[in-house]
Design a protein around this motif. Structure first.
Motif, mmCIF file in Angstrom:
data_model
loop_
_atom_site.group_PDB
_atom_site.id
_atom_site.type_symbol
_atom_site.label_atom_id
_atom_site.label_comp_id
_atom_site.label_asym_id
_atom_site.label_seq_id
_atom_site.Cartn_x
_atom_site.Cartn_y
_atom_site.Cartn_z
ATOM 1 N N GLY A 165 0.789 -1.222 0.000
ATOM 2 C CA GLY A 165 0.000 0.000 0.000
ATOM 3 C C GLY A 165 0.819 1.268 0.000
ATOM 4 O O GLY A 165 0.273 2.362 0.149
ATOM 5 N N ASP A 167 4.119 3.864 -1.673
ATOM 6 C CA ASP A 167 4.373 4.538 -2.944
ATOM 7 C C ASP A 167 4.839 3.573 -4.025
ATOM 8 O O ASP A 167 4.381 3.646 -5.171
ATOM 9 C CB ASP A 167 5.428 5.636 -2.759
ATOM 10 N N VAL A 170 1.996 1.274 -5.395
ATOM 11 C CA VAL A 170 1.076 2.028 -6.255
ATOM 12 C C VAL A 170 1.770 2.427 -7.558
ATOM 13 O O VAL A 170 1.160 2.385 -8.639
ATOM 14 C CB VAL A 170 0.527 3.260 -5.501
ATOM 15 N N HIS A 187 -4.271 -4.512 -0.171
ATOM 16 C CA HIS A 187 -3.681 -3.777 0.943
ATOM 17 C C HIS A 187 -4.491 -4.041 2.205
ATOM 18 O O HIS A 187 -5.711 -4.191 2.150
ATOM 19 C CB HIS A 187 -3.665 -2.275 0.632
ATOM 20 N N LYS A 191 -7.084 2.677 3.523
ATOM 21 C CA LYS A 191 -6.386 3.845 3.016
ATOM 22 C C LYS A 191 -4.954 3.482 2.656
ATOM 23 O O LYS A 191 -4.235 2.874 3.455
ATOM 24 C CB LYS A 191 -6.390 4.960 4.071
ATOM 25 N N PHE A 192 -4.538 3.867 1.461
ATOM 26 C CA PHE A 192 -3.169 3.631 1.033
ATOM 27 C C PHE A 192 -2.228 4.668 1.647
ATOM 28 O O PHE A 192 -2.637 5.782 1.961
ATOM 29 C CB PHE A 192 -3.075 3.698 -0.500
ATOM 30 N N ARG A 193 -0.954 4.284 1.775
ATOM 31 C CA ARG A 193 0.057 5.188 2.319
ATOM 32 C C ARG A 193 0.780 5.960 1.217
ATOM 33 O O ARG A 193 1.641 6.782 1.492
ATOM 34 C CB ARG A 193 1.084 4.384 3.129
ATOM 35 N N ALA A 194 0.444 5.698 -0.024
ATOM 36 C CA ALA A 194 1.122 6.315 -1.162
ATOM 37 C C ALA A 194 0.679 7.767 -1.343
ATOM 38 O O ALA A 194 -0.285 8.227 -0.719
ATOM 39 C CB ALA A 194 0.832 5.512 -2.428
ATOM 40 N N VAL A 199 -2.700 7.722 -5.788
ATOM 41 C CA VAL A 199 -3.837 6.869 -5.395
ATOM 42 C C VAL A 199 -5.071 7.266 -6.187
ATOM 43 O O VAL A 199 -5.835 6.408 -6.657
ATOM 44 C CB VAL A 199 -4.094 6.970 -3.881
ATOM 45 N N ILE A 209 -9.267 -2.864 -6.594
ATOM 46 C CA ILE A 209 -8.656 -2.562 -5.299
ATOM 47 C C ILE A 209 -9.271 -3.463 -4.242
ATOM 48 O O ILE A 209 -10.487 -3.414 -3.991
ATOM 49 C CB ILE A 209 -8.841 -1.077 -4.946
ATOM 50 N N THR A 211 -9.322 -4.073 -0.523
ATOM 51 C CA THR A 211 -9.018 -3.591 0.830
ATOM 52 C C THR A 211 -10.245 -3.803 1.718
ATOM 53 O O THR A 211 -11.385 -3.765 1.228
ATOM 54 C CB THR A 211 -8.674 -2.086 0.810
#
Length: 342
Positions: A165, A167, A170, A187, A191-194, A199, A209, A211
């Protein structure tokens, strides 16, 4: 690689430990200054983490390039360095450093060599990808299960699953989505960390996706494919997805423990340097992500600026009567014709 040469003389002005982007540029600049230079790299290729783990990643903060992939950046840096013929020694590790009179004695995994100055450019240190924590994972590694991408075209027309999840995960998805037959990205959080803009781009594609899910099990499928079982985080839902490849990007595990063997003052795996990029040991300098000082930025671009500072200060100590550099054009003109790029 034409820049890899046999050792003709074991004494050097500068030895650069680490062949990542910053180390390779330092070698090119030191050769412009007519120093005798060698680069010692523990991996079997130049480029460090960029080449080994994220070659397909698009980089946006290199001056002069609106966007460039890790592979192209490393190639350009090596091409730039090879104009001046530094000596690269690959798949070799520095094990011990001893000061002897005016030289440092380096004992490596392959030889003993001597140098007047050292520039450490080892980045995050020894690293490897963070692997999928399943007992059956090893039997799929380097086949249907991959931890890094060397050639994105290998995955053209394939069904892909990407796990991660951040950078890089993605970035992989954005780069491979136009090539892939289908793509799922898994992931464990909603919520993604990218980077938010990336995103948002991902959500505009046809990528599926998944999640919040974890990979619970992987098993072989027909026709050399892989079956991935997903388990909902804090839930009971399960899914099975078949794909040609599972690409896992959970980050890297790294350490700089070897620095302690070199008798350097190290805190939290980083080397403190002064404004001249010199460590607590005179004659030993450090640049790039391995360094720590007030205002430090862990950017390749910042490391590119640190490299000439270290090289110039090292040569000033070694040859105080030598004229200091002006512009690169003057430096190249001063080189013997045999070292010019033709």
């Amino acid at each position: 690689m034409k820049g890899v040469t046999l050792m003709s003389d074991k004494y050097y002005d500068i030895t650069i430990i680490g062949g990542g982007p910053v180390g390779v540029f330092a070698a090119a600049y030191a050769k412009m200054r007519q120093a005798k230079v060698q680069v010692i790299e523990s991996l079997d290729q130049l480029g460090g983490q960029v080449a080994a783990l994220f070659p397909a990643k698009k980089i946006y903060d290199i001056p002069g390039y609106p966007v460039i992939t890790g592979t192209d950046l490393v190639k350009n840096l090596v091409d730039q360095a090879e104009q001046f013929n530094p000596e690269f020694y690959l798949a070799e590790t520095v094990q011990q450093i001893h000061q002897e009179n005016k030289f440092f004695k380096l004992i490596t995994s392959k030889r003993t060599t001597f140098t007047k100055a050292i520039i450490i450019a080892t980045g995050v240190g020894a690293f490897q990808p963070r692997r999928l924590n399943l007992p059956e994972a090893s039997q799929f590694e380097n086949n249907q299960l991959r931890y890094f991408i060397k050639d994105p075209n290998e995955f053209s027309g394939k069904d892909l699953i990407i796990a991660g999840g951040g950078d890089s995960a993605v970035d992989w998805a954005l780069d491979l989505m136009p090539k892939a037959k289908s793509l799922h990205i898994v992931h464990r959080r909603n919520k993604f960390r990218a980077l938010e803009s990336n995103v948002a781009k991902l959500k505009e594609t046809d990528a599926v996706i998944e999640t919040p899910f974890l990979i619970d099990k992987i098993t072989p499928s027909d026709q050399q494919r892989i079956k991935v079982t997903l388990k909902e985080v804090r839930g009971t839902q399960q899914k099975e997805i078949e794909a040609d490849y599972l690409l896992v990007n959970y980050g890297i595990v790294s350490n700089n423990k070897y620095l302690k063997n070199w008798n350097l003052a190290v805190q939290h795996g980083l080397i403190s340097v002064n404004s001249e990029m010199e460590t607590a040991i005179p004659g030993i300098y450090a640049i790039g992500d391995v360094t720590n000082y007030n205002g430090k930025l862990n950017l390749i671009a910042a490391g590119f600026g640190e490299a000439p500072i270290a090289v110039n200060n090292a040569l000033l100590e070694l040859y105080p009567d030598r004229r200091q550099p002006m512009h690169s054009t003057q430096l190249v003109k001063a080189l013997p014709k045999s070292e010019h790029f033709n």
